[in-house]
Design a protein around this motif. Structure first.
Motif: not given
Length: 225
Positions: A35-51, A183-191
């Motif tokens: 659930a935390q991963l889902r929330r953070d992906m919606s908030r940040h859009r890109l997550l990099v887990f190092r190592g 989730v966020t309601g923000e506009e984005s694009m798909c192509f």
């Protein structure tokens, strides 16, 4: 309850973040971590887990299954892949499929009627000049001239996957070029600007021709024609 990890911002980037010191295998089978991963992906859009050096192919699949369905059939397995559902790519054909994702700016999964909600990638090694580039599509849309931005909101992207779409073998996808994040309601694009992936454009006005738009968008993005 405290989050199992902390997301730190990428300096100088408009979106995305990174996590240091968290083993993603701990999230497997953990509903709270998922659930935390889902929330953070919606908030940040890109997550990099190092190592993530100990993450196996089986771990990668198990983690991905917690975030969505893997049943899309878009690619064939490479002999070196740990699981047939993993797309293994490389600059060495003995290690993975070469020249994957290099045909133009794109959102993965747009050939499907329901594109990917989440994309998980495990970078085992990297080479100089082999960067994976990410573009904030909301920021890109807002940076367009007002007239072009409104035109984008009337366009639909046509794609598909299958052996012979004209003969009905496969599936066509028709997706709005501009959409709101569920989730966020923000506009984005798909192509997808890669050759062979864009089958056409449909515009919500009877007389306006959408044919020139692909070349215009490629020029704005700096991608090859």
């Amino acid at each position: 309850k405290d989050a199992p990890y902390e997301v730190l911002p990428h300096d100088g980037c408009a979106f995305g973040g990174y996590v240091q010191g968290y083993d993603l295998r701990r999230a497997i089978g953990d509903p709270a971590a998922t659930a935390q991963l889902r929330r953070d992906m919606s908030r940040h859009r890109l997550l990099v887990f190092r190592g993530q050096t100990e993450l196996s192919g089986a771990d990668h699949v198990a983690l991905s299954e917690q975030l969505g369905s893997l049943d899309h059939g878009l690619h064939r397995p490479h002999p070196r892949a740990d699981d047939p559902r993993l797309l293994r790519v490389s600059n060495d054909e003995q290690e993975g499929f070469v020249m994957v994702g290099t045909s133009g700016w794109h959102v993965d999964g747009v050939m499907l009627r329901a594109p990917f909600a989440t994309q998980t990638m495990h970078f085992l090694s990297s080479i100089e000049g082999g960067d994976t580039l990410f573009l904030g599509l909301g920021e890109f849309l807002r940076a367009l001239p007002a007239g072009l931005r409104e035109r984008c909101r009337r366009l639909w992207f046509v794609s598909g996957v299958g052996r012979d779409l004209m003969a009905g073998e496969g599936q066509l996808s028709l997706l709005p070029l501009v959409h709101r994040h569920p989730v966020t309601g923000e506009e984005s694009m798909c192509f997808h600007l890669g050759q062979g992936y864009c089958l056409g454009w449909i515009q919500e006005e009877e007389q306006a021709a959408a044919d020139p738009f692909g070349g215009l968008l490629r020029g704005l993005l700096g991608a090859p024609g």
